[in-house]
Design a protein around this motif. Structure first.
Motif: not given
Lengths: 276, 276
Positions: B211, B213, B226-229, A115, B208-209, B146, A112-113, A119, B224, A150, B183-184, A108, A216
């Motif tokens: 970045v 992690t 992280g990156v998950i919409d 994905i 939320d995920w 996941h 941005s959220k 892509r 809010g 991701a 989410w991915w 991302l 990770l």
């Protein structure tokens, strides 16, 4: 010493803890390994010309060049800059005589959220460099990365998704299958078979998934130390028609990168002959 | 205080750092939250009877009970023991009046590298407890985890895979959709729609995920951060017909578990109203 020619390659990330490009080449040759896959920063550190000379002088086989990709950007200018950089990566891969340019496509951009949008930028970016790659006969190998990357490394996260992009873009785009990223996939067998039918398997990377995994990115395992059924996956890949070299790629900040390179390579060879 | 009834639930893992079952219930009520999802160890610590009394006295709604699953075992006796334990979990969920028993299905047993076999044991295990679940009208919610948990927690790793099991086993088995785990997924939208058509969405978990992690298990983010919409995924889930409660489930050893429970809940409420 067993004949590793055409069977085992070392991705030079594996010996990053102790060696730069030239030292890694010398180390590989000491262990009977004549296939390698170097990274752009390692080549840049010694200079492209000198790296190419070392490759040619020693008759090395490059199973890949790491790496292109990282396309998504916050604006059009950023995407274009990434596209331009990928064209330079293609030129370097050509100068080194690599089998393919490995693409870690990027995650991302900025905050941005979206994905789905990221892509789209990936497909757009690969499409934009494909003519240059075709003109230079340099195959582009999309490496689907584990879903845990991701957000920040690659929004292409399954083999099926990568192959869909290959279908969309046509000749000259295939996949690098890294067991670390795909071993968990419920569709693994069917998608490997599909990749084989498409003639799209350009590379086969190996390492292992440790339990527990403490980082990770930088806690990949040596083959045999984790839970991946490497022989089983190799059989699937060979059944799909890819009988090329297996490339060891291990990021291991707190373990293998702390050992001397010769120990790492000796272990790679021993494990390759026993568990892969 | 906004009316959170039927909208927001707190999975009691979220306040695990400071509160047991009774304290967490008191805390939730202070913040106007009347839906919760407790864990078996939290219920066991206070006793099932007392937990059920607290639930009933306060008119609480249990959006789920965590958790059943962990089926794969090294031998038939082990699998049977796991099946028996899951039947007890069903009984507890019934005693508490939970909407569903959440299943984290389990990973590779012992030193196994055979994920296909582990997946077979999961389906076999769920099939074995399903009659007991149906007899007691307790829905079983498979939670696809996941892929980074494939080895040690759950070998069901995509929504599509979980729904295939639902199709195979029939009535009484559905899914818990946790944004952190799915989410991915390139197939997220189509598989959520499919789940809706099947009437199989039993729960909707949020967090939320982050970045970066920093821990595979215990570094989930507050909505809010992280990156998950989250709004986008909520819309997909609502479009699929599930308009139930959103359940906050955050494992965060080094951040939220170190804050006092009231701060955690106040933040959950504020973020729920703004970014979810």
């Amino acid at each position: 010493m067993s004949d590793l020619n055409g069977r085992l390659s070392i991705n030079l990330a594996t010996t990053r803890g102790s060696w730069g490009f030239a030292e890694a080449v010398d180390g590989c040759l000491r262990h009977g390994i004549t296939s390698i896959s170097p990274w752009r920063d390692q080549v840049a550190a010694i200079g492209l010309k000198e790296a190419a000379r070392i490759v040619e002088t020693n008759g090395l086989h490059l199973t890949g060049y790491c790496r292109g990709g990282m396309f998504p950007a916050v604006d059009a200018a950023g995407l274009q800059a990434n596209i331009d950089d990928n064209k330079r990566a293609i030129d370097e891969a050509v100068a080194l005589g690599a089998d393919c340019l490995v693409l870690v496509v990027g995650g991302l951009p900025g905050s941005s959220k979206d994905i789905v949008e990221a892509r789209k930028m990936v497909t757009e970016g690969i499409a934009a460099i494909l003519p240059h790659a075709r003109d230079n006969a340099m195959p582009l190998a999309i490496e689907p990365l584990h879903p845990m990357y991701a957000a920040d490394r690659a929004c292409v996260n399954t083999l099926g998704q990568a192959l869909d992009i290959c279908v969309e873009l046509g000749e000259g785009v295939g996949v690098a299958i890294d067991v670390y990223h795909v071993w968990w996939d419920p569709e693994l067998e069917s998608q490997i078979a599909r990749a084989g039918q498409m003639g799209a398997i350009y590379a086969h990377h190996i390492c292992d998934w440790l339990v527990p995994t403490t980082d990770l990115l930088l806690d990949r395992g040596m083959m045999g130390d984790g839970v991946i059924d490497l022989k089983h996956i190799r059989k699937m890949i060979e059944a799909a028609g890819f009988t090329g070299v297996q490339e060891v790629e291990i990021f291991s900040r707190d373990n293998w990168w702390k050992k001397d390179g010769d120990t790492v390579l000796a272990t790679c060879v021993e494990r390759f002959e026993t568990v892969c």
